[in-house]
Each structure stands twice: as C-alpha cells, then as structure tokens.
Write a protein that holds these residues in place. Structure first.
Motif: not given
Length: 555
Positions: A8-22, A24-28
């Motif tokens: 069960f992995i949790m990142f702190d303060q990671l926006r939902w749209d800051y993943l390329s699968c979601a 994001h155009k420049t963050l891969h």
C-alpha cells in the motif's frame, strides 16, 4: 481471494494529474504508468479531508473525519478507534508501516485506561494501528522553539551513519542546497528550488525508503500474509530535489496555470481568505511557479524511478505474482491554480488524488489496463483490503466500500451517488481572519461527478458551486447564481442525508442488532402483556401453576 500480500504505497501531496497516464504533457512517469496498464486506474478518487493528518486518519480507519474526530494535523486519533491494522490482523494478515502516518497518539486516553505506551497495544495505539517497521513522518525542521516533530528521526540517524555531519542533515542536506559561495541554500526559500539538494541521490528520502521497503519484503515472515503501508514524504515541500532531478524540468515544462481573474471578483469569503494568505500570495507570482513546479516535477520523477527500481525487484523475485500494489496520495497541491498554494480547499487539484490498484489474481485479468470513472472515496481502501484478506467488511464501523467488484469486472448493484470531503480549519489563521467561532470553522464538499458543492458553516458564507462538465477547470462559481438554486438544493439534500448517517454505533453490527431484537422477552421481560394468552406459551409457562408458599395470609 488467493493473493497473499498488499503493498500500500502512498505519496504525500501528489496531484492526481501529475502522472503521464493521467494526461500530464511533459512529466513522464513510465513505471507508475506501467502499473496502471496492469491494473485499474480510478479517475474520480476523493480524499475525505484535504490536509495530511485528517486525510490519513480517514484512510487508516475507513471512516469520515467527523466520525473519527482527528480532523486536522496534530489532533490525536482517540484511543480505541479501530484501524486498518486491527481489521487485517483479525483476518490473519499482519499490517506494517514504513514511512509516514502523521499520527498523533492519544496519550491522555492511553494513560486514563492504563495502557503502557511501550507495550504492544500501546505501540499500536501510537502508530495508528500499524506495527512500525520504520516510522518517519518526514518533516524534521527546527525553529526558535525547537523541532516541529520532537520524535527521533530514523532518516536523520541514517544520514549521520552515512557521514553527513550536520546536526540536522534532513534540514541542511536533504532539503537544502548550496550557493556558489558555499552558503546554505535552504529549500524553505523557494528561490532555491532550482538548485540540487546537497545530498547524494542514493541517500535521499525517496531512495532510502525504497531500500527499506525492499529490505522489509526480503525479511518478512514467509508464512503470514502482510499489508505493508509504504508512505513516502515526497513530493511534499520543501520543493528541492537532488541531482540529476533538479535539472530535468524548467519553466517551459510547466503546464499553464489554471486560474482566472474572474475568480477574484466578489469571491466567496472563505475562498478569498485562503487565496489571500501567505502561501496563496506566493503562488500568485510567476517566479515562484517557475522555480517550485519544476522541482515538484523532479521529485515526482524521482518517485517514479524508485517505483521502477521496486517493481523490477518484485518481478525478479517473483513477488509481483502474489502482491497487490496500490498507489495513491493523501491530497494534492494547488501550485498556483485558483490563485492558491498548498491544499486546504476542495478543487480537484487538492481533493482528488491518483488511485491505481494492481491485483495479480486471475479474477482481475478482465480489467487490466482499464480506467474506472465511479465515484471513489479513499476510505474505500480499508474495506477493499479487508475483503482481500478474506474478511467481511464491518459496515457498522468502516464507512468505505470495497472496490473489489470494480477490480474483478463486476459493477456493484448499488454504489454511492456522491463523494464527501470535510475540512476543520479552526487552528489556522484563516479562522481568525474570517472571524468565525472554532466550532463553525468547518467546510464540506459534496460532488456527484457532474456538480461540486462546497459549503462553509460560517454565518452568511453559503456555498460555492461548480459545473464539472461545462467548467472542468472549476473557474466559475455558481454558488450565488439563482439559475442554479435547484442544483444547490439537490446537493445540500445529499449532504443532509450524509450528516444524518449512523456513524457512532460501532460496538454493534446489524447482525448483532437483529440477534438482540426480541431477546428481552425470551429472557423474562414481558412488558405490555395483560393476559398470559397474549404471548407464546413458552414465555409464560414458568410463571403459571401453584405458588410454593403464601407469605401474605401466613398459610
């Protein structure tokens, strides 16, 4: 379910749209993307409070923040509150912590009940129900009145063992760089965000916790299934990242800010107060966004690379075949959107989080690589993990619902119509600015996926309302528009029904209550009975016949 373990992995303060699968155009983020291609990505997952402590306490209990009461950072989770660890251990699964919980122990409650903090029960009460393999809440700054967190820092101890000589290497190495003249370039000053942190990348927080995770899995008892909550502090501020990640992105990689001048024209008073605070004003400035956001992106890129390292190890050792992997966050980050910084309110960049679940079981084969648009609340994870452990969800305690039907390709017969989030801001400066009483410093969000309503409990504050279809950026507040009174009334009705829920009868399940119903008659309580023939014979047979003695007449 045959799957053995849960990571069960949790990142702190990671926006939902800051993943390329979601999108994001420049963050891969190829490694997290790959996990999504092997599992299900939930596109509408909302946390139950947009602040670290309250959000996490909801996730770890499966309950809304007004149910468990720990509604802001530093509010203790009351002693005896059932947690994920309690539920999983009852079903034969161990539950461990590696990293952050933001848990504040109810030491007064423990003392009142005579619970020794050093006992197994005491340690679990203090660690949010987990058995702590290594707890590190990840914020170790020091100010004029001492440390923000007075607990010993395992990460600082690790850095000192690696030769870092500062008294607080978290503050001076992991979260600070160096200026050209050799002076400290603290990450607390966002003008330094483009500098590399003064630490070897292999010793940074994200890499260290990944190493701890691999070590834990290698040495875990082979005969007992486990849930390991691996909780990273990053990409939470301070916005500074070690080389080479500090130089991977620049202002040209930052996506356009999502805000409008119209948002600041006659705004809702709560929104005005939050976007006008120090953090909000900082992110009004272009130079702040140009410095902080590339560093934030670098922190996420490092997180993704460490997921690649972890997943590769799991594949090499065959553990991907028997381990459920969950990736999520405790809340997002405004980063200047809506003229705000940090989190605090309920726009999607703050209250909506990524959620990816990889289930290696054959039952999940039909849903691999899919997305699910159902309204999901993060408290659903507790219910999901209980079912994965082979248990039955105690719905009188756990308010979330299992996501297993979605993972296994079955649409639940009944699912929620709205998602709810709450925020108690009584301890913040914004309460004083607004002039509301502590008990009125409460905010609520209710969304049905099409419309989102934010309610402020302060007198005269009213609602904010957004049309998520025609205004997906949430830039036009319709909270005072007469044309949308019906939508506000409908969402308020949902909020009212939710507020009237039964949420404190946690010691009796529905089955318990059904078993109790009518039992008092069968134990001799016959209220309202005029004649013995009015009830079943076996309830009165022992009350009939000749009395053995007559003390009234003396015979």
């Amino acid at each position: 379910m045959a799957t053995k373990n849960i990571l069960f992995i949790m990142f702190d303060q990671l926006r939902w749209d800051y993943l390329s699968c979601a999108g994001h155009k420049t963050l891969h983020t190829p490694h997290i993307d790959r996990l999504a291609s092997q599992g299900v990505r939930f596109t509408k997952c909302y946390v139950q409070s947009p602040v670290c402590g309250a959000s996490r306490m909801s996730t770890y209990t499966g309950r809304y923040s007004s149910s468990h009461g720990a509604q802001w950072n530093g509010y203790p989770l009351r002693v005896g509150e059932m947690t994920l660890g309690d539920h999983l251990r009852a079903n034969g699964m161990d539950c461990f912590l590696l990293g952050k919980t933001h848990m504040k122990a109810d030491l007064e409650g423990m003392a009142r009940l005579g619970i020794d903090p050093d006992s197994k029960i005491g340690r679990r009460q203090a660690e949010c129900g987990f058995d702590a393999h290594i707890r590190d809440d990840g914020l170790w700054p020091e100010g004029p009145e001492g440390f923000y967190d007075p607990k010993p820092s395992p990460y600082n101890a690790y850095l000192k063992s690696k030769g870092y000589q500062e008294d607080n290497p978290w503050n001076m190495n992991a979260n600070a760089g160096r200026d050209e003249d050799g002076s400290i370039a603290s990450g607390w000053f966002m003008r330094h965000a483009d500098k590399p942190a003064n630490i070897r990348e292999e010793d940074s927080e994200t890499t260290w916790l990944t190493s701890e995770t691999i070590d834990f899995i290698q040495n875990a008892a082979p005969d007992t299934p486990w849930c390991a909550h691996v909780s990273y502090i990053k990409p939470h501020w301070p916005y500074i990242v070690p080389a080479p990640y500090h130089a991977l992105y620049g202002p040209d990689d930052v996506q356009p800010v999502n805000r409008s001048d119209s948002e600041r024209v006659d705004p809702h008073p709560v929104y005005k107060t939050f976007h006008s605070n120090l953090i909000g004003r900082a992110f009004h400035r272009q130079e702040v966004r140009d410095k902080a956001i590339p560093a934030y992106m670098g922190l996420i890129k490092q997180c993704d690379d460490q997921m690649g390292r972890l997943f590769a190890w799991l594949e090499e050792t065959g553990r991907m075949k028997d381990t459920v992997i969950v990736i999520t966050s405790d809340h997002g980050d405004y980063l200047g959107d809506h003229w705000m910084g940090e989190k605090d309110l309920f726009h999607d960049c703050s209250a909506k989080v990524p959620l990816i679940i990889y289930d290696p079981s054959a039952e999940a084969d039909a849903t691999r690589g899919t997305t699910c648009d159902a309204l999901v609340e993060q408290i659903d994870l507790t219910a999901t993990f209980i079912e994965m452990a082979g248990g039955e969800v105690p719905s009188h305690i756990v308010e979330g619902r299992s996501l297993l039907p979605f993972l296994h390709g079955h649409k639940p017969e009944e699912w929620r119509e709205v998602a709810i989030s709450e925020y108690d801001y009584a301890v913040t400066p914004m309460r004083a600015t607004l002039g509301v009483r502590d008990q009125d410093a409460r905010l609520y969000m209710v969304t049905d996926g099409r419309w989102k309503l934010m309610h402020s409990e302060g007198p005269g504050h009213g609602a904010m309302l957004f049309d998520l279809v025609n205004d997906p950026g949430e830039l036009t507040d319709l909270g005072r528009d007469p044309a949308h009174a019906a939508e506000r009334a409908r969402l308020y009705a949902h909020l009212h029904r939710w507020a009237l829920r039964m949420n404190q009868r946690v010691t009796r399940s529905a089955a318990d209550i059904a078993g109790m119903r009518g039992r008092s008659r069968r134990r001799g309580i016959l209220l309202g009975v005029y004649d013995e023939h009015e009830v079943e014979d076996d309830l009165t047979r022992h009350l009939q016949g000749k009395a053995k003695e007559d003390f009234v007449s003396g015979r």
